[in-house]
Design a protein around this motif. Structure first.
Motif, PDB file in Angstrom:
ATOM      1  N   GLU A   1       0.803  -1.228   0.000  1.00 15.21           N
ATOM      2  CA  GLU A   1       0.000   0.000   0.000  1.00 15.21           C
ATOM      3  C   GLU A   1       0.835   1.277   0.000  1.00 15.21           C
ATOM      4  OE1 GLU A   1      -2.215  -0.984   3.473  1.00 15.21           O
ATOM      5  OE2 GLU A   1      -3.308  -2.554   2.365  1.00 15.21           O
ATOM      6  N   LEU A   2       2.086   1.179   0.451  1.00 13.24           N
ATOM      7  CA  LEU A   2       2.961   2.359   0.472  1.00 13.24           C
ATOM      8  C   LEU A   2       4.235   2.072  -0.336  1.00 13.24           C
ATOM      9  CD1 LEU A   2       2.625   3.216   4.285  1.00 13.24           C
ATOM     10  CD2 LEU A   2       1.584   4.478   2.387  1.00 13.24           C
ATOM     11  N   PRO A   3       4.080   1.838  -1.653  1.00 12.89           N
ATOM     12  CA  PRO A   3       5.247   1.425  -2.453  1.00 12.89           C
ATOM     13  C   PRO A   3       6.358   2.466  -2.469  1.00 12.89           C
ATOM     14  CG  PRO A   3       3.392   1.974  -3.888  1.00 12.89           C
ATOM     15  CD  PRO A   3       2.862   1.969  -2.485  1.00 12.89           C
ATOM     16  N   GLU A   4       6.033   3.717  -2.184  1.00 13.59           N
ATOM     17  CA  GLU A   4       7.067   4.753  -2.192  1.00 13.59           C
ATOM     18  C   GLU A   4       8.071   4.564  -1.052  1.00 13.59           C
ATOM     19  OE1 GLU A   4       3.868   5.171  -1.695  1.00 13.59           O
ATOM     20  OE2 GLU A   4       3.514   6.408   0.087  1.00 13.59           O
ATOM     21  N   LYS A   5       7.702   3.753  -0.058  1.00 10.01           N
ATOM     22  CA  LYS A   5       8.626   3.484   1.051  1.00 10.01           C
ATOM     23  C   LYS A   5       9.421   2.204   0.836  1.00 10.01           C
ATOM     24  CE  LYS A   5       5.921   5.859   4.571  1.00 10.01           C
ATOM     25  NZ  LYS A   5       6.015   6.085   6.004  1.00 10.01           N
TER      26      LYS A   5
END
Ligand code: FE
Ligand code: FE
Ligand code: ZN
Length: 277
Positions: free
Chosen positions: A166-170
Protein backbone atom coordinates in the motif's frame (compact mmCIF):
# COMPACT_ATOMS: atom_id res chain seq x y z
CA UNK A 1 30.04 10.24 -6.31
CA UNK A 2 31.15 6.79 -5.15
CA UNK A 3 29.69 5.59 -1.84
CA UNK A 4 31.53 2.46 -0.83
CA UNK A 5 31.74 0.60 2.46
CA UNK A 6 31.34 -2.79 4.03
CA UNK A 7 29.49 -4.72 6.65
CA UNK A 8 30.51 -3.66 10.19
CA UNK A 9 29.70 -4.96 13.65
CA UNK A 10 27.05 -2.85 15.36
CA UNK A 11 27.88 -4.06 18.88
CA UNK A 12 29.55 -0.75 19.87
CA UNK A 13 26.91 1.55 18.46
CA UNK A 14 26.51 4.01 15.59
CA UNK A 15 29.30 6.47 16.36
CA UNK A 16 31.80 3.62 16.64
CA UNK A 17 30.68 2.27 13.25
CA UNK A 18 31.02 5.71 11.70
CA UNK A 19 34.57 6.08 12.98
CA UNK A 20 35.47 2.55 11.96
CA UNK A 21 34.08 3.19 8.46
CA UNK A 22 36.20 6.33 8.07
CA UNK A 23 39.30 4.51 9.35
CA UNK A 24 39.10 2.07 6.43
CA UNK A 25 38.31 4.68 3.79
CA UNK A 26 34.57 3.98 3.66
CA UNK A 27 31.86 6.63 3.28
CA UNK A 28 28.92 4.27 3.88
CA UNK A 29 28.52 0.96 5.74
CA UNK A 30 26.09 -1.80 6.56
CA UNK A 31 25.24 -3.36 9.92
CA UNK A 32 22.82 -5.83 11.48
CA UNK A 33 20.12 -4.10 13.49
CA UNK A 34 20.45 -6.86 16.09
CA UNK A 35 22.00 -10.30 16.42
CA UNK A 36 21.57 -11.76 12.91
CA UNK A 37 20.48 -15.10 14.36
CA UNK A 38 18.45 -13.88 17.30
CA UNK A 39 15.81 -11.32 17.98
CA UNK A 40 16.84 -9.18 20.92
CA UNK A 41 18.40 -5.76 20.51
CA UNK A 42 20.19 -3.57 23.04
CA UNK A 43 18.15 -0.69 24.44
CA UNK A 44 18.18 2.24 22.04
CA UNK A 45 20.83 4.91 22.66
CA UNK A 46 19.48 8.20 21.28
CA UNK A 47 22.63 10.06 22.35
CA UNK A 48 24.84 7.72 20.33
CA UNK A 49 22.53 8.11 17.31
CA UNK A 50 22.71 11.92 17.57
CA UNK A 51 26.50 11.88 17.97
CA UNK A 52 26.74 9.62 14.93
CA UNK A 53 24.56 11.94 12.82
CA UNK A 54 26.82 14.91 13.59
CA UNK A 55 29.91 12.82 12.79
CA UNK A 56 28.39 11.49 9.54
CA UNK A 57 27.52 15.00 8.41
CA UNK A 58 31.01 16.31 9.13
CA UNK A 59 32.72 13.31 7.51
CA UNK A 60 30.47 13.05 4.45
CA UNK A 61 29.09 9.61 5.23
CA UNK A 62 26.13 8.94 2.94
CA UNK A 63 23.07 6.73 3.43
CA UNK A 64 23.86 3.60 5.41
CA UNK A 65 22.27 0.18 5.09
CA UNK A 66 20.72 -1.48 8.12
CA UNK A 67 20.21 -5.20 7.60
CA UNK A 68 17.37 -7.04 9.34
CA UNK A 69 18.31 -10.31 11.07
CA UNK A 70 18.16 -13.08 8.50
CA UNK A 71 16.22 -15.38 10.77
CA UNK A 72 13.10 -13.25 10.21
CA UNK A 73 10.67 -14.87 7.84
CA UNK A 74 8.04 -12.41 6.69
CA UNK A 75 6.14 -15.25 4.97
CA UNK A 76 6.40 -17.96 7.63
CA UNK A 77 3.42 -20.33 7.70
CA UNK A 78 3.20 -19.87 11.48
CA UNK A 79 1.28 -16.73 12.41
CA UNK A 80 3.36 -16.23 15.57
CA UNK A 81 6.56 -16.16 13.52
CA UNK A 82 5.07 -13.60 11.14
CA UNK A 83 3.98 -11.48 14.09
CA UNK A 84 7.54 -11.69 15.42
CA UNK A 85 8.80 -10.43 12.05
CA UNK A 86 6.34 -7.51 12.13
CA UNK A 87 7.26 -6.53 15.69
CA UNK A 88 10.98 -6.78 15.05
CA UNK A 89 10.81 -4.73 11.86
CA UNK A 90 8.65 -2.07 13.51
CA UNK A 91 11.10 -1.78 16.41
CA UNK A 92 14.03 -1.57 13.97
CA UNK A 93 12.26 1.17 12.00
CA UNK A 94 11.63 3.16 15.16
CA UNK A 95 15.37 3.05 15.94
CA UNK A 96 16.36 3.85 12.36
CA UNK A 97 14.07 6.88 12.26
CA UNK A 98 16.88 8.58 14.23
CA UNK A 99 19.31 8.07 11.33
CA UNK A 100 18.10 10.24 8.44
CA UNK A 101 18.08 8.64 5.00
CA UNK A 102 18.75 5.17 6.33
CA UNK A 103 17.97 2.11 4.21
CA UNK A 104 16.54 -1.03 5.84
CA UNK A 105 17.32 -4.16 3.87
CA UNK A 106 15.71 -7.53 4.48
CA UNK A 107 15.57 -10.98 2.91
CA UNK A 108 11.99 -11.29 1.63
CA UNK A 109 11.53 -14.76 3.14
CA UNK A 110 11.16 -18.47 2.45
CA UNK A 111 7.73 -19.82 1.60
CA UNK A 112 8.59 -23.37 2.78
CA UNK A 113 6.03 -25.55 0.91
CA UNK A 114 3.31 -22.89 0.90
CA UNK A 115 4.13 -22.00 -2.70
CA UNK A 116 5.63 -18.84 -4.21
CA UNK A 117 2.24 -17.17 -4.69
CA UNK A 118 1.30 -17.52 -1.00
CA UNK A 119 4.80 -16.43 0.06
CA UNK A 120 4.48 -13.23 -1.96
CA UNK A 121 1.06 -12.53 -0.48
CA UNK A 122 2.28 -12.97 3.10
CA UNK A 123 5.38 -10.82 2.57
CA UNK A 124 3.18 -8.02 1.23
CA UNK A 125 0.90 -8.44 4.24
CA UNK A 126 3.87 -8.14 6.61
CA UNK A 127 5.11 -5.06 4.74
CA UNK A 128 1.69 -3.47 4.91
CA UNK A 129 1.82 -3.85 8.69
CA UNK A 130 5.35 -2.44 8.88
CA UNK A 131 5.75 0.30 6.26
CA UNK A 132 3.60 2.92 8.04
CA UNK A 133 6.31 2.89 10.76
CA UNK A 134 9.02 3.82 8.24
CA UNK A 135 9.79 7.48 8.99
CA UNK A 136 12.49 8.70 6.62
CA UNK A 137 13.69 5.12 6.11
CA UNK A 138 13.34 3.23 2.84
CA UNK A 139 12.75 -0.50 3.27
CA UNK A 140 14.60 -2.67 0.75
CA UNK A 141 13.83 -6.12 -0.60
CA UNK A 142 17.10 -7.91 -1.30
CA UNK A 143 17.50 -9.84 -4.55
CA UNK A 144 18.09 -13.45 -3.49
CA UNK A 145 19.86 -16.43 -5.08
CA UNK A 146 16.64 -18.46 -5.10
CA UNK A 147 18.05 -21.12 -2.77
CA UNK A 148 15.43 -23.64 -1.55
CA UNK A 149 12.06 -21.89 -1.25
CA UNK A 150 13.50 -18.37 -1.06
CA UNK A 151 11.25 -15.64 -2.41
CA UNK A 152 13.04 -12.92 -4.41
CA UNK A 153 15.29 -14.98 -6.66
CA UNK A 154 13.44 -13.58 -9.66
CA UNK A 155 12.79 -9.91 -10.40
CA UNK A 156 9.14 -10.83 -11.11
CA UNK A 157 8.72 -12.02 -7.50
CA UNK A 158 9.99 -8.72 -6.11
CA UNK A 159 7.73 -6.84 -8.49
CA UNK A 160 4.73 -8.89 -7.36
CA UNK A 161 5.47 -7.94 -3.73
CA UNK A 162 5.81 -4.23 -4.61
CA UNK A 163 2.52 -4.39 -6.51
CA UNK A 164 0.68 -5.63 -3.42
CA UNK A 165 2.07 -3.01 -1.04
CA UNK A 166 0.00 0.00 0.00
CA UNK A 167 2.96 2.36 0.47
CA UNK A 168 5.25 1.43 -2.45
CA UNK A 169 7.07 4.75 -2.19
CA UNK A 170 8.63 3.48 1.05
CA UNK A 171 9.88 0.30 -0.62
CA UNK A 172 12.94 -0.27 -2.83
CA UNK A 173 15.33 -3.02 -3.87
CA UNK A 174 18.93 -3.86 -2.95
CA UNK A 175 20.77 -5.76 -5.69
CA UNK A 176 23.28 -8.33 -4.44
CA UNK A 177 25.76 -9.18 -7.20
CA UNK A 178 26.50 -12.68 -5.83
CA UNK A 179 22.82 -13.49 -5.40
CA UNK A 180 21.71 -12.38 -8.86
CA UNK A 181 24.63 -14.22 -10.50
CA UNK A 182 23.91 -17.41 -8.56
CA UNK A 183 20.22 -16.86 -9.28
CA UNK A 184 20.71 -16.94 -13.05
CA UNK A 185 21.20 -13.30 -14.07
CA UNK A 186 24.34 -13.19 -16.20
CA UNK A 187 26.03 -10.00 -15.02
CA UNK A 188 29.33 -11.33 -16.41
CA UNK A 189 28.40 -11.66 -20.08
CA UNK A 190 25.27 -9.53 -20.28
CA UNK A 191 25.21 -6.81 -17.62
CA UNK A 192 23.29 -4.51 -19.95
CA UNK A 193 20.63 -7.17 -20.49
CA UNK A 194 20.28 -7.83 -16.75
CA UNK A 195 19.91 -4.13 -15.90
CA UNK A 196 17.43 -3.70 -18.76
CA UNK A 197 15.42 -6.59 -17.38
CA UNK A 198 15.55 -5.08 -13.90
CA UNK A 199 14.31 -1.82 -15.35
CA UNK A 200 11.54 -3.44 -17.38
CA UNK A 201 10.24 -5.59 -14.51
CA UNK A 202 10.95 -3.57 -11.35
CA UNK A 203 12.14 -0.16 -12.55
CA UNK A 204 15.64 1.21 -11.98
CA UNK A 205 14.10 3.99 -9.88
CA UNK A 206 13.48 1.28 -7.26
CA UNK A 207 17.15 0.32 -7.08
CA UNK A 208 18.47 1.92 -3.87
CA UNK A 209 21.57 -0.03 -2.85
CA UNK A 210 24.12 -2.62 -4.01
CA UNK A 211 25.74 -5.52 -2.21
CA UNK A 212 29.05 -6.03 -3.99
CA UNK A 213 30.27 -9.61 -3.66
CA UNK A 214 32.03 -12.11 -5.86
CA UNK A 215 30.61 -15.66 -5.88
CA UNK A 216 32.22 -18.95 -4.83
CA UNK A 217 29.69 -20.79 -6.99
CA UNK A 218 29.00 -20.98 -10.68
CA UNK A 219 26.43 -18.98 -12.62
CA UNK A 220 22.85 -20.08 -12.01
CA UNK A 221 23.63 -22.56 -9.21
CA UNK A 222 21.27 -20.86 -6.69
CA UNK A 223 23.83 -21.37 -3.93
CA UNK A 224 24.72 -17.99 -2.33
CA UNK A 225 28.29 -18.13 -1.05
CA UNK A 226 30.18 -14.85 -1.19
CA UNK A 227 33.80 -14.56 -2.32
CA UNK A 228 36.28 -11.68 -2.12
CA UNK A 229 36.33 -9.37 -5.14
CA UNK A 230 38.22 -11.03 -7.99
CA UNK A 231 38.45 -14.37 -6.20
CA UNK A 232 35.18 -15.86 -7.42
CA UNK A 233 33.32 -16.71 -10.60
CA UNK A 234 32.08 -13.19 -11.31
CA UNK A 235 35.52 -11.62 -11.37
CA UNK A 236 36.79 -8.11 -10.79
CA UNK A 237 36.16 -6.87 -14.34
CA UNK A 238 32.46 -7.68 -14.26
CA UNK A 239 32.06 -6.32 -10.73
CA UNK A 240 33.71 -3.04 -11.72
CA UNK A 241 31.53 -2.76 -14.84
CA UNK A 242 28.60 -2.91 -12.43
CA UNK A 243 30.10 -0.30 -10.08
CA UNK A 244 30.89 1.99 -13.00
CA UNK A 245 27.48 1.62 -14.67
CA UNK A 246 25.55 4.87 -14.98
CA UNK A 247 22.41 3.19 -13.56
CA UNK A 248 24.17 2.86 -10.21
CA UNK A 249 25.49 6.41 -9.87
CA UNK A 250 25.37 7.56 -6.25
CA UNK A 251 23.93 4.36 -4.77
CA UNK A 252 25.54 3.07 -1.56
CA UNK A 253 27.65 -0.01 -2.27
CA UNK A 254 28.28 -2.43 0.58
CA UNK A 255 30.85 -5.23 0.55
CA UNK A 256 29.79 -8.47 2.23
CA UNK A 257 32.90 -10.38 1.31
CA UNK A 258 34.70 -12.79 3.68
CA UNK A 259 37.15 -10.24 5.12
CA UNK A 260 38.48 -8.74 8.30
CA UNK A 261 38.73 -4.94 8.57
CA UNK A 262 42.16 -4.81 6.90
CA UNK A 263 40.81 -6.91 4.02
CA UNK A 264 37.83 -4.59 3.67
CA UNK A 265 40.15 -1.57 3.65
CA UNK A 266 42.09 -3.16 0.76
CA UNK A 267 38.91 -3.94 -1.22
CA UNK A 268 37.55 -0.43 -0.67
CA UNK A 269 40.85 1.03 -1.93
CA UNK A 270 40.74 -1.35 -4.91
CA UNK A 271 37.21 -0.32 -5.91
CA UNK A 272 38.08 3.36 -5.50
CA UNK A 273 41.18 2.93 -7.70
CA UNK A 274 39.07 1.37 -10.49
CA UNK A 275 36.13 3.75 -10.20
CA UNK A 276 35.60 6.06 -13.15
CA UNK A 277 33.78 9.01 -11.64
FE1 FE B 1 21.48 -10.03 2.94
FE1 FE C 1 23.55 -9.38 0.44
ZN1 ZN D 1 24.30 -13.78 0.42
Amino acid sequence: MLYIGCHLSSSKGFLHMGKEARSIGANTFQFFTRNPRGGSAKSFDAEDAAAYCAFAEKEGIGSVIAHAPYTLNACAADEGLREFAVNTMRDDLFRLSHIPGCLYNFHPGSHVKQGMERGIELIAETLNAVLPEAKGTTVLLETMAGKGSEVGGKFEELRAIIDRVELPEKLGVCLDSCHVFDGGYDIVNDLEGVLNEFDRIIGLDKLKAIHLNDSKNLYGTKKDRHACLGEGNIGLDALMKLVNHSALRGLPIGLETPNDLAGYAREIALVKSLYRG
